[in-house]
Design a protein around this motif. Structure first.
Motif, PDB file in Angstrom:
ATOM      1  N   PRO A  93     -23.243 -15.229  -0.709  1.00  0.00           N
ATOM      2  CA  PRO A  93     -22.737 -14.221  -1.666  1.00  0.00           C
ATOM      3  C   PRO A  93     -23.922 -13.327  -1.999  1.00  0.00           C
ATOM      4  N   ASP A 138     -22.364  -8.874   2.249  1.00  0.00           N
ATOM      5  CA  ASP A 138     -21.801  -8.200   1.315  1.00  0.00           C
ATOM      6  C   ASP A 138     -22.076  -6.736   0.918  1.00  0.00           C
ATOM      7  N   ARG A 175     -17.011 -18.291   5.106  1.00  0.00           N
ATOM      8  CA  ARG A 175     -17.298 -17.244   4.244  1.00  0.00           C
ATOM      9  C   ARG A 175     -16.658 -15.945   4.747  1.00  0.00           C
ATOM     10  N   ALA A 208     -13.768 -13.383   2.923  1.00  0.00           N
ATOM     11  CA  ALA A 208     -13.974 -11.955   2.485  1.00  0.00           C
ATOM     12  C   ALA A 208     -13.260 -10.893   3.572  1.00  0.00           C
TER      13      ALA A 208
END
Length: 363
Positions: free
Chosen positions: A98, A103, A134, A138
């Motif tokens: 994160p 991201d 992950r 996402a």
């Protein structure tokens, strides 16, 4: 108590503990190897993934349903545009945390001009289990690409053994995607997408590739390419080229894919198969090696020519800040003002020079 049922709060606790028991049972099955193992094999590579591990992030469905969802052919089909084009990037644990590279990469799509809609065509190819977990938390389209006996989860420093293995694994995987009939835009995750790049791609070209240094002519074979962004159409010519590119790692041991591309682009084999190559102008497809100079034109911005994850993250955030500031400006001011980037910063000029990039190319 009504009808012999426990109060709502008690029922909720029962459901919670039942779910916990079920998850623990599934975890034990995975540890015992009951989850199974499926393989997608093509040519010299074996693309494998363990569907049992998907239970941890999959809210519904049995193992066969989850396995089918994440098969490569299903993932590509679901993500493909009408003409069979997909956008591909690779991700390992180091870039998946994160607040890390992935991201920022996804944020650039969301805030770009006409790029948000392209997310539905993006496939994230995870190189390890944590990156895959992950991804599925996402993003919609994820595929787990593992290599037996190799751990790609850590940061792979430039030109180390793990870095080279990762780069060549990528080339072989992209070859398999072409053989399945899909065109692709491959993009490193440290490439920020700010405009739809398809508006600047050439027609009737087999392979289009970004540059560290662009010499002004898209057909000039002396342009210095960067393998972190390219658009390739699936046909016999491109498939033959990717096979040739991958096999050339043995001809040039110790070199990464980008250097080998630079060597083989002069090879007579390219002419024999009639491969059409074009190099992408850095004013639209820029990077730290040679930044695009006008934010009114930029499509993508790559944090290339930069050592270390921390330095990349710092300069990536600056690039996003620059873009957001540009977006906040009145339209009339955008058109009249030529605004460029505030980078490189942590990706210093000394780092750039280690790539053999002339320092004046970053100005």
């Amino acid at each position: 108590m009504l009808g012999g049922y426990p109060p709502f709060s008690s029922r909720r606790n029962i459901h919670f503990f039942f779910s916990l028991f079920l998850l623990a049972s599934l975890y034990c099955l995975v540890l015992l190897g009951v989850g199974g193992r499926l393989n997608f094999s093509s040519g010299r590579s074996s693309v494998s993934w363990n569907p049992g591990a998907i239970f941890f992030s999959s809210p519904v469905g049995n193992s066969s349903q989850v396995s089918e969802r994440y098969k490569l052919d299903n993932v590509l089909r679901d993500a493909a545009m009408k003409d069979g084009t997909v956008i591909l990037t690779t991700l390992n644990e180091a870039w998946a945390a994160p607040g890390s590279v992935i991201d920022l990469f996804l944020e650039s799509f969301r805030i770009g001009d006409g790029t948000h809609r392209l997310l539905k065509h993006l496939v994230i190819v995870a190189l390890d289990m944590k990156a895959f977990s992950r991804c599925i938390s996402a993003h919609t389209h994820c595929f787990l690409l593992t290599t037996e006996g190799v751990d790609f989860s850590s940061e792979a420093y430039f030109m180390t053994s793990d870095y080279l293995k990762m780069m060549w694994r990528r080339i072989d995987f992209l070859r398999s995607v072409l053989e399945m009939g899909y065109n692709f835009v491959f993009t490193d995750a440290d490439v920020m997408w700010f405009r739809d790049p398809f508006t600047q791609f050439f027609v009737d070209t087999d392979l289009q590739i970004a540059c560290d240094n662009f010499l002004g002519d898209s057909e000039d074979i002396d342009n210095k390419p960067n393998g972190g962004f390219n658009y390739v159409r699936s046909n016999n010519r491109s498939i033959q080229f990717y096979k040739f590119w991958y096999s050339s790692r043995e001809t040039f041991p110790g070199y990464h894919d980008q250097d080998v591309f630079n060597f083989i682009k002069y090879n007579p084999f390219i002419t024999e198969i009639d491969l059409k190559i074009r190099f992408l102008d850095t004013q639209y497809f820029g990077g730290l090696c040679e930044p695009s100079k006008d934010l009114n034109r930029v499509c993508t911005m790559h944090v290339n020519c930069c050592f270390g994850l921390k330095s990349k993250l710092h300069d990536l955030r600056i690039i996003l800040q620059d873009w957001k500031f540009y977006l906040s400006m009145p339209t009339t001011l955008k058109r009249s003002l030529i605004m460029s980037w505030s980078v490189p910063q942590n990706c210093s000029l000394d780092s750039l020079s280690q790539y053999g990039v002339p320092l004046n190319s970053t100005q």
